[in-house]
Write a protein that holds these residues in place. Structure first.
Motif, PDB file in Angstrom:
ATOM      1  N   GLN A 483       9.849  29.423 -30.909  1.00  0.00           N
ATOM      2  CA  GLN A 483      10.425  29.971 -29.690  1.00  0.00           C
ATOM      3  C   GLN A 483      11.625  29.126 -29.256  1.00  0.00           C
ATOM      4  N   PRO A 484      12.530  29.711 -28.482  1.00  0.00           N
ATOM      5  CA  PRO A 484      13.598  28.899 -27.901  1.00  0.00           C
ATOM      6  C   PRO A 484      12.980  27.822 -27.014  1.00  0.00           C
ATOM      7  N   GLY A 485      13.654  26.664 -26.913  1.00  0.00           N
ATOM      8  CA  GLY A 485      13.102  25.587 -26.109  1.00  0.00           C
ATOM      9  C   GLY A 485      14.169  24.668 -25.566  1.00  0.00           C
ATOM     10  N   TYR A 486      13.800  23.980 -24.492  1.00  0.00           N
ATOM     11  CA  TYR A 486      14.706  23.026 -23.856  1.00  0.00           C
ATOM     12  C   TYR A 486      14.019  21.677 -23.751  1.00  0.00           C
ATOM     13  N   SER A 487      14.843  20.649 -23.780  1.00  0.00           N
ATOM     14  CA  SER A 487      14.321  19.305 -23.556  1.00  0.00           C
ATOM     15  C   SER A 487      14.294  19.011 -22.071  1.00  0.00           C
ATOM     16  N   ASN A 488      13.776  17.867 -21.741  1.00  0.00           N
ATOM     17  CA  ASN A 488      13.935  17.378 -20.378  1.00  0.00           C
ATOM     18  C   ASN A 488      15.428  17.088 -20.139  1.00  0.00           C
ATOM     19  N   SER A 489      15.848  17.126 -18.910  1.00  0.00           N
ATOM     20  CA  SER A 489      17.255  16.825 -18.606  1.00  0.00           C
ATOM     21  C   SER A 489      17.385  15.381 -18.138  1.00  0.00           C
ATOM     22  N   VAL A 490      18.542  14.797 -18.413  1.00  0.00           N
ATOM     23  CA  VAL A 490      18.830  13.423 -17.990  1.00  0.00           C
ATOM     24  C   VAL A 490      20.072  13.431 -17.100  1.00  0.00           C
ATOM     25  N   HIS A 491      20.107  12.487 -16.209  1.00  0.00           N
ATOM     26  CA  HIS A 491      21.208  12.419 -15.254  1.00  0.00           C
ATOM     27  C   HIS A 491      21.839  11.027 -15.319  1.00  0.00           C
ATOM     28  N   PHE A 492      23.146  11.001 -15.420  1.00  0.00           N
ATOM     29  CA  PHE A 492      23.867   9.726 -15.430  1.00  0.00           C
ATOM     30  C   PHE A 492      24.954   9.752 -14.371  1.00  0.00           C
ATOM     31  N   ASN A 493      25.109   8.590 -13.687  1.00  0.00           N
ATOM     32  CA  ASN A 493      26.138   8.474 -12.652  1.00  0.00           C
ATOM     33  C   ASN A 493      26.441   6.990 -12.445  1.00  0.00           C
ATOM     34  N   ARG A 494      27.582   6.631 -12.965  1.00  0.00           N
ATOM     35  CA  ARG A 494      28.075   5.269 -12.810  1.00  0.00           C
ATOM     36  C   ARG A 494      27.334   4.262 -13.675  1.00  0.00           C
ATOM     37  N   THR A 495      26.122   3.879 -13.244  1.00  0.00           N
ATOM     38  CA  THR A 495      25.453   2.759 -13.913  1.00  0.00           C
ATOM     39  C   THR A 495      24.251   3.275 -14.711  1.00  0.00           C
ATOM     40  N   ALA A 496      24.275   2.911 -15.984  1.00  0.00           N
ATOM     41  CA  ALA A 496      23.146   3.294 -16.841  1.00  0.00           C
ATOM     42  C   ALA A 496      22.108   2.194 -16.861  1.00  0.00           C
ATOM     43  N   THR A 497      20.878   2.574 -17.033  1.00  0.00           N
ATOM     44  CA  THR A 497      19.773   1.621 -17.183  1.00  0.00           C
ATOM     45  C   THR A 497      18.993   1.986 -18.431  1.00  0.00           C
ATOM     46  N   ARG A 498      18.208   1.016 -18.871  1.00  0.00           N
ATOM     47  CA  ARG A 498      17.369   1.290 -20.034  1.00  0.00           C
ATOM     48  C   ARG A 498      16.185   0.342 -20.063  1.00  0.00           C
ATOM     49  N   ILE A 499      15.185   0.748 -20.796  1.00  0.00           N
ATOM     50  CA  ILE A 499      14.027  -0.110 -21.061  1.00  0.00           C
ATOM     51  C   ILE A 499      14.064  -0.424 -22.538  1.00  0.00           C
ATOM     52  N   SER A 500      14.290  -1.661 -22.833  1.00  0.00           N
ATOM     53  CA  SER A 500      14.404  -2.055 -24.238  1.00  0.00           C
ATOM     54  C   SER A 500      13.150  -2.776 -24.691  1.00  0.00           C
ATOM     55  N   GLY A 501      12.989  -2.732 -25.990  1.00  0.00           N
ATOM     56  CA  GLY A 501      11.890  -3.475 -26.589  1.00  0.00           C
ATOM     57  C   GLY A 501      10.506  -3.027 -26.147  1.00  0.00           C
ATOM     58  N   PHE A 502      10.398  -1.774 -25.742  1.00  0.00           N
ATOM     59  CA  PHE A 502       9.072  -1.316 -25.298  1.00  0.00           C
ATOM     60  C   PHE A 502       8.115  -1.261 -26.477  1.00  0.00           C
ATOM     61  N   ASN A 503       6.942  -1.779 -26.233  1.00  0.00           N
ATOM     62  CA  ASN A 503       5.932  -1.790 -27.293  1.00  0.00           C
ATOM     63  C   ASN A 503       4.546  -1.663 -26.672  1.00  0.00           C
ATOM     64  N   ALA A 504       3.711  -0.864 -27.318  1.00  0.00           N
ATOM     65  CA  ALA A 504       2.293  -0.751 -26.961  1.00  0.00           C
ATOM     66  C   ALA A 504       1.481  -1.190 -28.157  1.00  0.00           C
ATOM     67  N   GLY A 505       0.677  -2.177 -27.979  1.00  0.00           N
ATOM     68  CA  GLY A 505      -0.047  -2.705 -29.132  1.00  0.00           C
ATOM     69  C   GLY A 505      -1.294  -3.462 -28.720  1.00  0.00           C
ATOM     70  N   PRO A 506      -2.061  -3.946 -29.676  1.00  0.00           N
ATOM     71  CA  PRO A 506      -1.725  -3.842 -31.105  1.00  0.00           C
ATOM     72  C   PRO A 506      -1.952  -2.443 -31.641  1.00  0.00           C
ATOM     73  N   GLU A 507      -1.526  -2.203 -32.832  1.00  0.00           N
ATOM     74  CA  GLU A 507      -1.642  -0.876 -33.443  1.00  0.00           C
ATOM     75  C   GLU A 507      -2.021  -1.023 -34.910  1.00  0.00           C
ATOM     76  N   PRO A 508      -3.214  -0.539 -35.302  1.00  0.00           N
ATOM     77  CA  PRO A 508      -4.179   0.168 -34.458  1.00  0.00           C
ATOM     78  C   PRO A 508      -4.958  -0.800 -33.582  1.00  0.00           C
ATOM     79  N   VAL A 509      -5.726  -0.202 -32.623  1.00  0.00           N
ATOM     80  CA  VAL A 509      -6.524  -1.001 -31.712  1.00  0.00           C
ATOM     81  C   VAL A 509      -7.910  -0.393 -31.647  1.00  0.00           C
ATOM     82  N   ARG A 510      -8.900  -1.230 -31.457  1.00  0.00           N
ATOM     83  CA  ARG A 510     -10.278  -0.732 -31.338  1.00  0.00           C
ATOM     84  C   ARG A 510     -10.524  -0.148 -29.956  1.00  0.00           C
ATOM     85  N   LYS A 511     -11.314   0.902 -29.930  1.00  0.00           N
ATOM     86  CA  LYS A 511     -11.647   1.551 -28.670  1.00  0.00           C
ATOM     87  C   LYS A 511     -12.366   0.571 -27.760  1.00  0.00           C
TER      88      LYS A 511
END
Length: 598
Positions: A483-511
């Motif tokens: 089917q046709p589809g759209y992504s989420n939209s993003v908005h930028f104005n002047r200053t950009a931000t970001r989250i770098s080095g994001f990690n969730a671990g360990p991988e794999p992990v025990r329940k």
């Protein structure tokens, strides 16, 4: 005729089974016979046996046999009086007339002709038992010297019940004999059946009801009258028990529908009975009629309106058609047949055998569905063979486009990074995506160009944008599979931000163990990314196979923009860090990190 032959003949007559008070055969109604001609032998030539077969032969249940159990056997011919005029009468069998208990029969022989036979009947029960003298016996078989004598109808008896019988006889020589306590007899009303019938000849899909009809009367041996047995409670057994009551004229017309419970029964035993209330307060079980009906099962079939259908993801799979059965060489629509499609989609065919079934759950991929007659033993039609039909469902998958990471640098280059997946869990390879921009994120979307995803559905590229202010999104055109589809939209104005080095671990992990999420929140300062400290970062989780995100918590970045948040691992899924900007900053969304929980 010799005395021995006469005695044997009398014994055989009295040992004959009880007459069935029938409704039409060659035999005469005993009540009518006794009323019209009391001296006539009421025993018909077609007297049935005393033991009922599977279908009663109009014989009243519980009728006493011709020879009571305490009746002495025929006398030995050698004990008869000699033929020299000196012998007294000798009794053979004494008892109720086999055809009508309102009469008493006595077998007696002597050396000369019997001239008189009489009897005294004494009640066996009651506080003051009465004794009734019965005279006027007439010869009904044999000879006066050796024969069987029958009383008139004993209308003088005070009540129904059991009587002790003593008999006396006198011959032409003047010899007398009395036999005290010769026998006991039961004088009770007896049921009489007429016009009995059980139908149909067999139970099948077009004959699912059992009909029973007839008429019941009650014969009074004391008066010789027959009267309708109205208001009598009847019991019908045809797989289950049913009840009915006779009409005022003793007739009954009963219609029942045996529920065979889908047990593939081959026959249904049917019986009609009742308990007859006796004058002494006891009850006698009476079997009125019985018959075993065979069960015939017809072939069935399901004809669907379509063999395949295409639906968009999110829609439910439905099917319609008609269920039919074969009878007499012709297919007929079957109404009231229970059908199902899977465990949760059930219905019953309506007029014309039509039905519609809809699965309550959304299919996630192409599948084959089966429509079938219900296999539930309480819902299945026992007169139809099981049947089924199948159809294919082609699901046009929904696309999911993640605008996972993006920014605009000081050169107006828009960085685009993310992935594309589909509702069936598969990755559409090398799919074309269009970049669109809007000033307010609601209207006026314009396509700036297109690019192609990698074979794994991901993308990571930069592109120049003429207006580095506004909203951006990605668009996928539809196809036969997506089917046709759209992504989420993003908005930028002047200053950009970001989250770098994001990690969730360990991988794999025990329940049950800890999943640690880490990353660094930054902002664009000139051409460099610098720490964006003291800002709140939200940690979200999307369980495997789910479409929604759950906020797991939030953490405030330190002065260096670094953050750490810990959670308990419960299931497979994707972790992401999100910064919700304010003022002149833009939102930031971290890399999506999938963690396998084992």
């Amino acid at each position: 005729m010799s005395a021995a032959v006469s005695a044997a003949l009398g014994a055989a007559l009295l040992a004959a089974p009880t007459l069935a008070y029938a409704d039409g055969g060659p035999g005469q109604d005993p009540a009518a016979a006794a009323t019209t001609n009391p001296t006539t032998d009421p025993t018909p030539s077609d007297t049935p046996t005393g033991t009922p077969s599977g279908t009663p032969s109009d014989t009243p249940t519980g009728a006493p046999s011709g020879t009571p159990s305490d009746t002495p056997p025929p006398s030995d011919p050698s004990s008869h009086a000699p033929a020299d005029g000196t012998g007294a009468p000798v009794f053979g069998n004494v008892g109720s007339d086999p055809s009508d208990t309102g009469f008493l029969t006595v077998a007696v022989s002597s050396d000369s002709a019997i001239t008189e036979v009489s009897a005294d009947l004494t009640e066996l029960h009651g506080t003051a038992p009465a004794t009734v003298a019965v005279t006027g016996f007439t010869l009904v078989s044999g000879t006066p010297q050796d024969g069987v004598w029958r009383s008139p109808r004993m209308s003088q008896l005070p009540s129904y019940g059991s009587y002790d019988v003593s008999v006396s006889a006198q011959d032409s020589d003047g010899d007398n004999t009395t036999s005290a306590h010769a026998t006991t007899v039961d004088v009770e009303p007896k049921p009489v059946f007429a016009d009995r019938g059980i139908g149909p000849a067999a139970l099948d899909v077009e004959h699912t009801h059992v009909t029973l009809s007839g008429r019941i009367s009650l014969f009074d041996p004391i008066t010789g009258d027959t009267s309708p047995l109205g208001g009598q409670a009847l019991s019908v057994v045809a797989e289950y028990a049913y009840t009915a009551v006779t009409a005022a004229d003793g007739s009954y017309a009963i219609d029942v529908a045996p529920k065979l419970n889908g047990d593939n029964a081959t026959s249904v035993p049917v019986s009609l009975s009742f308990w007859l209330a006796n004058p002494d307060g006891t009850n006698t079980y009476v079997l009125v009629d019985s018959k075993t009906l065979p069960v015939v099962v017809s072939p069935s079939r399901i004809r669907l309106d379509h063999s395949s259908v295409q639906i968009k993801f999110g829609a439910k799979a439905s099917s319609s058609g008609v269920v039919e059965y074969l009878y007499g060489g012709t297919w007929h629509p079957a109404k009231g047949v229970a059908l199902d499609m899977g465990y949760y989609a059930t219905t019953t065919s309506g007029a014309g055998g039509r039905f519609t079934l809809t699965d309550p759950y959304i299919p996630y991929d192409d599948a084959t569905f089966t429509v079938e007659t219900s296999s539930d033993s309480y819902l299945a039609d026992p007169y139809l063979t099981p049947s089924h039909a199948q159809f294919k469902v082609d699901v046009v998958n929904k696309t999911s486009i993640c605008f996972c990471s993006s920014w605009i640098d000081e050169y107006s280059d828009l960085h685009i990074q993310g992935s594309m997946t589909a509702s069936n869990g598969k990755v559409p390879p090398n799919h074309k995506l269009y970049l669109q921009q809007s000033a307010d994120g609601k209207t006026g979307w314009k396509s700036l160009g297109w690019f192609t995803t990698k074979s794994d559905g991901t993308f990571n590229l930069d592109g120049y944008v003429a207006v580095p202010k506004g909203y951006w999104r990605l668009y996928s055109a539809g196809s036969s599979d997506y089917q046709p589809g759209y992504s989420n939209s993003v908005h930028f104005n002047r200053t950009a931000t970001r989250i770098s080095g994001f990690n969730a671990g360990p991988e794999p992990v025990r329940k049950g163990h800890t999943v640690t999420t880490t990353g660094t929140l930054q902002r664009l300062s000139g051409t460099k990314w610098v720490a964006f400290g003291k800002q709140r970062v939200y940690i979200l989780f999307q369980a495997k196979g789910k479409k929604s995100w759950t906020q797991m918590g939030s953490v405030k970045a330190d002065s260096h923009g670094r953050f750490t948040a810990r959670f308990t691992a419960k299931q497979d899924g994707t972790w992401v860090g999100v910064y919700l900007a304010s003022g002149s900053y833009v939102d930031a969304e971290s890399y999506h990190d999938y963690v396998d929980v084992r």
